[in-house]
Design a protein around this motif. Structure first.
Motif, PDB file in Angstrom:
ATOM      1  N   VAL A 242       0.840  -1.210   0.000  1.00 18.64           N
ATOM      2  CA  VAL A 242       0.000   0.000   0.000  1.00 18.64           C
ATOM      3  C   VAL A 242       0.872   1.256   0.000  1.00 18.64           C
ATOM      4  O   VAL A 242       0.576   2.230  -0.701  1.00 18.64           O
ATOM      5  N   THR A 243       1.957   1.238   0.763  1.00 19.36           N
ATOM      6  CA  THR A 243       2.863   2.396   0.800  1.00 19.36           C
ATOM      7  C   THR A 243       3.426   2.680  -0.586  1.00 19.36           C
ATOM      8  O   THR A 243       3.452   3.829  -1.043  1.00 19.36           O
ATOM      9  N   SER A 244       3.861   1.639  -1.275  1.00 17.44           N
ATOM     10  CA  SER A 244       4.401   1.802  -2.624  1.00 17.44           C
ATOM     11  C   SER A 244       3.335   2.337  -3.574  1.00 17.44           C
ATOM     12  O   SER A 244       3.612   3.202  -4.419  1.00 17.44           O
ATOM     13  N   HIS A 245       2.110   1.855  -3.431  1.00 24.16           N
ATOM     14  CA  HIS A 245       0.993   2.290  -4.265  1.00 24.16           C
ATOM     15  C   HIS A 245       0.725   3.786  -4.074  1.00 24.16           C
ATOM     16  O   HIS A 245       0.596   4.546  -5.054  1.00 24.16           O
ATOM     17  N   ILE A 246       0.646   4.221  -2.831  1.00 24.81           N
ATOM     18  CA  ILE A 246       0.389   5.641  -2.541  1.00 24.81           C
ATOM     19  C   ILE A 246       1.550   6.505  -3.009  1.00 24.81           C
ATOM     20  O   ILE A 246       1.355   7.598  -3.560  1.00 24.81           O
ATOM     21  N   GLN A 247       2.766   6.035  -2.803  1.00 27.72           N
ATOM     22  CA  GLN A 247       3.942   6.791  -3.217  1.00 27.72           C
ATOM     23  C   GLN A 247       3.919   7.078  -4.722  1.00 27.72           C
ATOM     24  O   GLN A 247       4.214   8.198  -5.162  1.00 27.72           O
TER      25      GLN A 247
ATOM     26  N   HIS B 187       3.053  11.065  -9.261  1.00 27.31           N
ATOM     27  CA  HIS B 187       2.435  11.390 -10.552  1.00 27.31           C
ATOM     28  C   HIS B 187       1.092  12.079 -10.309  1.00 27.31           C
ATOM     29  O   HIS B 187       0.033  11.437 -10.329  1.00 27.31           O
ATOM     30  N   PRO B 188       1.100  13.399 -10.069  1.00 34.57           N
ATOM     31  CA  PRO B 188      -0.137  14.136  -9.777  1.00 34.57           C
ATOM     32  C   PRO B 188      -1.195  13.942 -10.863  1.00 34.57           C
ATOM     33  O   PRO B 188      -0.889  13.894 -12.052  1.00 34.57           O
ATOM     34  N   GLY B 189      -2.432  13.791 -10.427  1.00 35.11           N
ATOM     35  CA  GLY B 189      -3.538  13.620 -11.357  1.00 35.11           C
ATOM     36  C   GLY B 189      -3.871  12.180 -11.668  1.00 35.11           C
ATOM     37  O   GLY B 189      -4.883  11.903 -12.315  1.00 35.11           O
ATOM     38  N   SER B 190      -3.056  11.232 -11.218  1.00 35.32           N
ATOM     39  CA  SER B 190      -3.279   9.826 -11.551  1.00 35.32           C
ATOM     40  C   SER B 190      -4.227   9.159 -10.557  1.00 35.32           C
ATOM     41  O   SER B 190      -4.286   9.523  -9.386  1.00 35.32           O
ATOM     42  N   LEU B 191      -4.976   8.162 -11.052  1.00 35.28           N
ATOM     43  CA  LEU B 191      -5.838   7.338 -10.205  1.00 35.28           C
ATOM     44  C   LEU B 191      -5.155   6.027  -9.834  1.00 35.28           C
ATOM     45  O   LEU B 191      -5.389   5.472  -8.776  1.00 35.28           O
ATOM     46  N   GLN B 192      -4.337   5.521 -10.746  1.00 32.48           N
ATOM     47  CA  GLN B 192      -3.535   4.334 -10.506  1.00 32.48           C
ATOM     48  C   GLN B 192      -2.241   4.450 -11.296  1.00 32.48           C
ATOM     49  O   GLN B 192      -2.248   4.963 -12.419  1.00 32.48           O
ATOM     50  N   VAL B 193      -1.154   4.000 -10.701  1.00 30.23           N
ATOM     51  CA  VAL B 193       0.134   3.924 -11.391  1.00 30.23           C
ATOM     52  C   VAL B 193       0.720   2.554 -11.095  1.00 30.23           C
ATOM     53  O   VAL B 193       1.041   2.251  -9.945  1.00 30.23           O
ATOM     54  N   LEU B 194       0.850   1.727 -12.113  1.00 27.62           N
ATOM     55  CA  LEU B 194       1.309   0.356 -11.943  1.00 27.62           C
ATOM     56  C   LEU B 194       2.585   0.149 -12.748  1.00 27.62           C
ATOM     57  O   LEU B 194       2.697   0.642 -13.881  1.00 27.62           O
ATOM     58  N   GLU B 195       3.534  -0.564 -12.175  1.00 28.41           N
ATOM     59  CA  GLU B 195       4.828  -0.748 -12.830  1.00 28.41           C
ATOM     60  C   GLU B 195       5.004  -2.195 -13.298  1.00 28.41           C
ATOM     61  O   GLU B 195       4.569  -3.134 -12.641  1.00 28.41           O
ATOM     62  N   PHE B 196       5.678  -2.339 -14.442  1.00 22.69           N
ATOM     63  CA  PHE B 196       5.970  -3.641 -15.020  1.00 22.69           C
ATOM     64  C   PHE B 196       7.417  -3.676 -15.488  1.00 22.69           C
ATOM     65  O   PHE B 196       8.053  -2.635 -15.689  1.00 22.69           O
ATOM     66  N   ALA B 197       7.911  -4.889 -15.708  1.00 23.57           N
ATOM     67  CA  ALA B 197       9.264  -5.091 -16.238  1.00 23.57           C
ATOM     68  C   ALA B 197      10.297  -4.295 -15.447  1.00 23.57           C
ATOM     69  O   ALA B 197      11.089  -3.537 -16.006  1.00 23.57           O
TER      70      ALA B 197
ATOM     71  N   ALA C 107       4.832   7.704   6.197  1.00 28.72           N
ATOM     72  CA  ALA C 107       5.484   8.952   6.607  1.00 28.72           C
ATOM     73  C   ALA C 107       6.998   8.844   6.479  1.00 28.72           C
ATOM     74  O   ALA C 107       7.670   9.766   5.993  1.00 28.72           O
ATOM     75  N   GLU C 108       7.539   7.699   6.894  1.00 34.46           N
ATOM     76  CA  GLU C 108       8.985   7.498   6.816  1.00 34.46           C
ATOM     77  C   GLU C 108       9.465   7.530   5.365  1.00 34.46           C
ATOM     78  O   GLU C 108      10.476   8.163   5.040  1.00 34.46           O
ATOM     79  N   THR C 109       8.725   6.865   4.478  1.00 36.53           N
ATOM     80  CA  THR C 109       9.111   6.805   3.068  1.00 36.53           C
ATOM     81  C   THR C 109       9.001   8.167   2.397  1.00 36.53           C
ATOM     82  O   THR C 109       9.912   8.605   1.676  1.00 36.53           O
ATOM     83  N   LEU C 110       7.890   8.868   2.628  1.00 39.09           N
ATOM     84  CA  LEU C 110       7.646  10.149   1.957  1.00 39.09           C
ATOM     85  C   LEU C 110       8.532  11.270   2.483  1.00 39.09           C
ATOM     86  O   LEU C 110       8.787  12.255   1.778  1.00 39.09           O
ATOM     87  N   SER C 111       9.016  11.140   3.707  1.00 40.02           N
ATOM     88  CA  SER C 111       9.809  12.218   4.316  1.00 40.02           C
ATOM     89  C   SER C 111      11.111  12.493   3.570  1.00 40.02           C
ATOM     90  O   SER C 111      11.711  13.559   3.732  1.00 40.02           O
ATOM     91  N   LYS C 112      11.532  11.549   2.734  1.00 40.38           N
ATOM     92  CA  LYS C 112      12.780  11.736   1.983  1.00 40.38           C
ATOM     93  C   LYS C 112      12.627  12.764   0.869  1.00 40.38           C
ATOM     94  O   LYS C 112      13.616  13.317   0.395  1.00 40.38           O
ATOM     95  N   ARG C 113      11.362  13.007   0.434  1.00 39.07           N
ATOM     96  CA  ARG C 113      11.152  13.924  -0.693  1.00 39.07           C
ATOM     97  C   ARG C 113      10.126  15.016  -0.419  1.00 39.07           C
ATOM     98  O   ARG C 113      10.070  16.010  -1.164  1.00 39.07           O
ATOM     99  N   TYR C 114       9.305  14.835   0.636  1.00 34.83           N
ATOM    100  CA  TYR C 114       8.199  15.761   0.854  1.00 34.83           C
ATOM    101  C   TYR C 114       8.173  16.252   2.298  1.00 34.83           C
ATOM    102  O   TYR C 114       8.816  15.670   3.169  1.00 34.83           O
ATOM    103  N   ARG C 115       7.405  17.327   2.512  1.00 30.57           N
ATOM    104  CA  ARG C 115       7.157  17.808   3.884  1.00 30.57           C
ATOM    105  C   ARG C 115       5.943  17.054   4.407  1.00 30.57           C
ATOM    106  O   ARG C 115       4.849  17.143   3.839  1.00 30.57           O
TER     107      ARG C 115
END
Length: 459
Positions: A129-134, A139-149, A248-256
C-alpha cells in the motif's frame, strides 16, 4: 487440478478465493469463524474447513496431503508462520506464502532462511500500500500507477477533464500532439462501461483512461488528458498505525510530511522514531475544528490510512471541503470503494486488491510475472513472459493481429531486453518477450493464460 489452501476468510482471503476459483483452481478456505465460511460457500464453488488454521488436524481436514500451495492470510503473523512450518514439516507442501505485517519479522531475514522458517514468499500489505500511494503522489492527477518489467513500463489511469487537449478528439491525435513519445491507450471506462479503444475513439470528459508509457513519459501523456497539476510538496497522513508510520517514513525523503495520530502513546512513539523532519500531531483527523487548527487547507495531499473505513471516509471528505488538492482514503470494504471512487474522495485505496495482485502472480502459471487488479478486481493488467518456440507456442513468431486474443484483451507494451516496444498489429512476438496485457473482463484471464502457455500438443 491444482489444489490450494487459503488460511483466513477475511477480505484478502475472500478476494483471493474469488479470483482463484474463477481461474478454475480447486480451493479450500480455513477459518475459525463459521459464519464467514458459510458466506463464502454460498457465493463460490469452494470447500471450507472450520478450525484453527495452524492445527495439523485442521490442515489435514483441508486436504494438505494433496495441496500444492498454502497461502496463510489470517490476521495473526504468528499463526501464518506456524501454519507454514506445519505445512512443510508434516505435509511437505511445495509452496508456502505468508502474510506478515510486523516489520521486525521482515527486517530479520535469517528467520526465513531455507533451514529456518519455511516461508517461500512473504507478503506485506503495508509495504504494498505504501508503494501504491507513493506512486500516486509522484504522478499528480493519476488514479492508478502500476509498474511492469522492473519499472521500465508503467500503466497509468487518469480521469479525463474538460479542457484537456485530447478531450473531444480522436485518439489518433495523441501521436500527432506528442511526436517521438511512445504510448498506447490500453482501455477506457465510461460510466463503468468498458470501451475498446482504437484510433477513431473520441475521448470524453470524465472518461477513466488507462495508458501505457515509459516512466519518463507519464507526465507528458497525462497533460493530453487533463490539466497538468503542479508537483506535490506537502503531505498530511491521517493515522499513525503500521501503514501511516511506513508511509510517513518513506515520503519524508522527498516531501514535507505531517502525521495525525489520535492515541497519545502512539503519537509519542511516532515522534521519537520517525525522521526529525516529520511533524507528529496528536488529534482526531475526523474532527473539523482540529483540521482547521492545523491548517489542513495548505496540504497538497491528504492520506487517511487509519484502520477504520468510516473515519477515513469522513476525514477525507472534511479535508476535501477544506480545499486539499488530492484526497486518498484507505477503504477495506469493497462496497465502500465502489461508492466513493470518483466522488468526494479522489482515490479510494483497497489494501486487499493491491495485495492479491502479488499473490496471483505467484499462483498463476503460463509465465505470469506481474498481476495488478483494476477496477475493484473486475479487470486486470498482466505481465507475462513468453516461453516456448513457434512449434509449441500459440504466440511465438506470430504477429499480434494473427493471435486469437479473448475479447476485451489488449496488448499494451512488449519489453524485449532493455527495449520498450509500443506494439502495432504487425509487431511479432518473440520468445523471452515480456508482454503487458490489459484484460477488461477478468473472467477471460484463464483463456489468456492458456494462450501463453506452451504445449507439446500445439503445432
Amino acid at each position: 487440478m491444482k489444489h490450494i489452501i487459503i488460511l483466513g476468510a477475511g477480505q484478502v482471503g475472500q478476494s483471493l478465493a474469488e479470483a482463484l476459483s474463477a481461474d478454475g483452481i480447486d480451493i479450500t478456505v480455513v477459518d475459525y469463524r463459521a459464519e464467514m465460511l458459510a458466506e463464502l460457500e454460498d457465493r463460490f464453488d469452494i470447500k471450507t474447513v472450520h478450525g484453527f488454521a495452524a492445527h495439523p488436524s485442521v490442515l489435514e481436514a483441508a486436504g494438505a496431503q494433496d495441496a500444492s500451495m498454502l497461502i496463510a492470510v489470517t490476521n495473526s503473523d504468528e499463526t501464518n508462520m506456524v501454519a507454514c512450518q506445519v505445512a512443510s514439516t508434516l505435509f511437505n507442501i511445495e509452496t508456502k506464502i505468508a502474510r506478515v505485517r510486523a516489520r521486525d519479522y521482515h527486517e530479520t531475514p535469517a528467520l526465513f532462511a531455507q533451514d529456518a522458517m519455511p516461508v517461500d514468499m512473504l507478503i506485506s500489505p503495508e509495504a504494498i500500500v505504501t508503494s501504491h500511494i507513493q506512486r500516486l503522489i509522484e504522478h499528480p492527477g493519476s488514479l492508478q500507477v502500476l509498474e511492469f518489467a522492473e519499472g521500465r513500463v508503467s500503466l497509468v489511469g487518469v480521469r479525463a477533464y474538460y479542457g484537456g487537449p485530447l478531450v473531444g478528439h480522436e485518439l489518433k491525435n495523441l501521436q500527432n500532439d506528442m511526436p517521438g513519445i511512445q504510448t498506447r491507450v490500453a482501455a477506457i471506462f465510461r460510466k463503468d462501461r468498458s470501451i475498446q479503444p482504437d484510433g477513431s475513439t473520441v475521448i470524453e470528459a470524465d472518461d477513466e483512461v488507462f495508458f501505457v508509457a515509459a516512466k519518463k513519459n507519464i507526465r507528458a501523456v497525462t497533460s493530453e488528458l487533463r490539466k497538468l497539476e503542479k508537483p506535490y510538496k506537502r503531505i498530511m497522513v491521517a493515522g499513525g498505525g503500521n501503514i501511516g508510520e511506513r508511509l510517513a517514513e518513506t515520503l519524508s525523503k522527498r516531501y514535507r510530511v505531517k502525521v495525525i495520530e489520535r492515541d497519545s502513546e502512539r503519537a509519542d512513539h511516532l515522534a521519537r522514531t520517525l525522521p526529525s523532519n516529520v511533524l507528529v500531531l496528536h488529534g482526531d483527523s475526523s474532527d473539523d475544528r482540529f483540521l482547521e487548527s492545523i491548517n489542513v487547507e495548505h496540504s497538497d495531499v491528504f492520506c487517511a490510512v487509519t484502520n477504520d473505513d468510516q473515519a477515513n471516509i469522513f476525514a477525507g471528505m472534511l479535508a476535501k471541503r477544506w480545499g486539499v488538492r488530492k484526497v486518498m482514503s484507505l477503504i477495506n470494504r469493497p462496497s465502500y470503494v465502489d461508492l466513493l471512487q470518483s466522488g468526494t474522495i479522489d482515490v479510494a485505496i483497497s489494501p486487499q486488491q493491491a495485495t492479491i495482485g502479488a499473490l496471483l502472480a505467484r499462483v498463476r502459471e503460463g509465465g505470469t510475472a506481474t498481476v495488478h487488479a483494476l477496477r475493484r478486481g473486475a479487470a486486470e493488467a498482466i505481465e507475462t513472459v513468453v516461453n516456448g518456440d513457434a512449434r509449441t507456442s500459440q504466440v511465438v513468431s506470430r504477429r499480434i493481429d494473427e493471435i486469437d486474443f479473448p475479447e476485451g484483451t489488449r496488448v499494451g507494451a512488449v519489453v524485449r531486453g532493455e527495449e520498450v516496444i509500443i506494439p502495432h498489429r504487425d509487431t511479432v512476438i518473440e520468445a523471452g518477450d515480456h508482454v503487458i496485457l490489459f484484460v477488461t473482463d477478468r473472467r477471460k484471464v484463464k483463456q489468456v493464460q492458456r494462450l501463453f502457455q506452451p504445449t507439446a500438443l500445439f503445432f
